[in-house]
Design a protein around this motif. Structure first.
Motif: not given
Ligand code: SF4
Lengths: 199, 184
Positions: A188, A192, A195-196, A198, B15, B132, B155, B160, B162, B165-166, B168-169, B172
């Motif tokens: 994913i 997507d 991306d993680e 940092t 983005k 983050d 961010r 973006r 954490h 994003l979680r 969003k994941r 999905i």
């Protein structure tokens, strides 16, 4: 400075004092382990001594002890001499300072507790137990004070691995990471925009 | 700071353009109304006070005032050394914070353990919770903190963080599962 105290100790408790030394103005009396409580009680209660103030209690691990200027014959070899427990006392009435030292062997790390004489030693002895594993006999509540119950070993002993950590929680245990299987997570993340990495 | 945009920020800017209008507005609102929970454990706290004080004034960036309850905050500032014994407490504070939430590790101690590489110090708060933005320095200069704050705001705007994003994941995955069940 407090040579009088050492002389008085040697006069009244000759059999309990192994030896005495004076260094940099500190008077040190090496006391036999089983007589420590008697000597300390006398120091507190005798009006000519009146040691009313407990300064600190700690221990020294002499494993690998090789200070500069000390001949190799005096380096640590004998496991019977591994730990030294130190009690620093002060008499505010007579302005005496004295340090009592007890040698404690490695296989039997016991030492009499002085918490019954000076309650302030209660937590200090717990700290010494926490860091060096010295078991103070007669202590009212000998538990770890800084570290957690799950901790194994005694971190200030010289044979404790320097960087050994004993974590209570780690990220891998957490639901955040385990909610999604790893394979799917990378898929994913690649597909997507997120991306993680940092900064 | 300055006019230059780092690569990350350029990417972020690209983005934002892809976001829906609603997302853009929500994230814009979020980034200017951060409620900080200062988890202050050590000397870095002094530096945090100077950032929060009038001279450097963190409030300019919308992080108006610290809340001392995790339930009222969405930005966790880990300021200072984290010991292994504090791990469960830190995790609990993080879990209690409102979603979506962000984390800044303030100072090398919170980022990597710093010079405490021994039995008691945790090698970075990210052992326990997702972080983050990391701020290096012992303690960091207030300018670094403000820079980190701006990075974090970029961010957040880009979605973006954490926790974003979680979410969003999870969406999905839920969508995929729903698709799969329809196919069956
Ligand atoms: S990074 Fe430096 S100033 Fe900050 S908590 Fe650690 S030792 Fe203290």
């Amino acid at each position: 400075m407090s040579q009088k105290v050492l002389d008085a100790l040697k006069a009244s408790h000759a059999s309990a004092i192994e030896r005495t030394e004076s260094e940099h103005g500190d008077e040190i009396a090496w006391v036999k382990r089983d007589q420590l409580l008697a000597v300390a009680t006398w120091l507190r209660d005798d009006p000519a001594m009146a040691f009313d103030s407990p300064v600190f209690c700690t221990a020294i691990d002499r494993l690998d002890w090789r200070p500069l200027g000390v001949p190799p014959s005096q380096h640590f070899k004998d496991e019977n001499l591994r730990f030294e427990v130190c009690y620093q006392l002060r008499s505010s009435r007579h302005r005496y300072r004295v340090r009592l030292k007890v040698t404690v062997p490695e296989h039997d790390p016991r030492c009499p507790s002085l918490a019954s004489l000076w309650p302030a030693f209660d937590w200090q002895e717990r700290e010494t137990f926490d860091m060096y594993g010295i078991r103070f006999e007669g202590h009212p509540d000998l538990r770890r004070i800084f570290l957690y119950e799950e901790f194994v070993g005694y971190p200030l002993r010289k044979d404790y691995p320097k960087e050994k950590r004993q974590p209570l929680v780690r990220r891998d245990d957490l639901p955040i990471a385990s909610k999604t299987p790893t394979s799917e997570r990378t898929e994913i993340a690649a597909g997507d925009s997120g991306d993680e990495e940092t900064p | 700071m300055g006019v230059e945009l780092t690569t990350t920020r350029l990417e972020d800017a690209a983005k934002w353009a892809k976001q829906s209008k609603l997302d853009r507005a929500t994230n814009w609102g979020r980034k200017f109304s951060l409620f900080t929970y200062p988890f202050v454990t050590a000397c870095c706290g002094m530096e945090f006070m100077s950032v929060a004080g009038p001279k450097y004034d963190l409030a300019r960036f919308g992080a108006e005032f610290p809340r001392f309850s995790p339930r009222q905050s969405d930005l966790l500032m880990i300021v200072g050394t984290i010991t292994e014994k504090q791990g469960p407490a830190l995790k609990r504070v993080y879990d209690q914070m409102t979603e979506p939430k962000w984390v800044i590790a303030f100072g090398v101690c919170a980022s990597t353990g710093g010079f405490y590489q021994n039995y008691h110090a945790m090698p970075g708060a990210d052992q326990v919770i997702p972080v983050d933005v990391y701020i290096p320095g012992c303690p960091p200069r207030p300018e670094q903190v403000l820079d980190a704050m701006i990075m974090l705001m970029d961010r957040i705007q880009a979605g973006r963080g954490h926790s974003q994003l979680r979410d969003k994941r999870e969406q999905i995955i839920a969508a995929r599962e729903a698709e799969a069940s329809v196919d069956e």
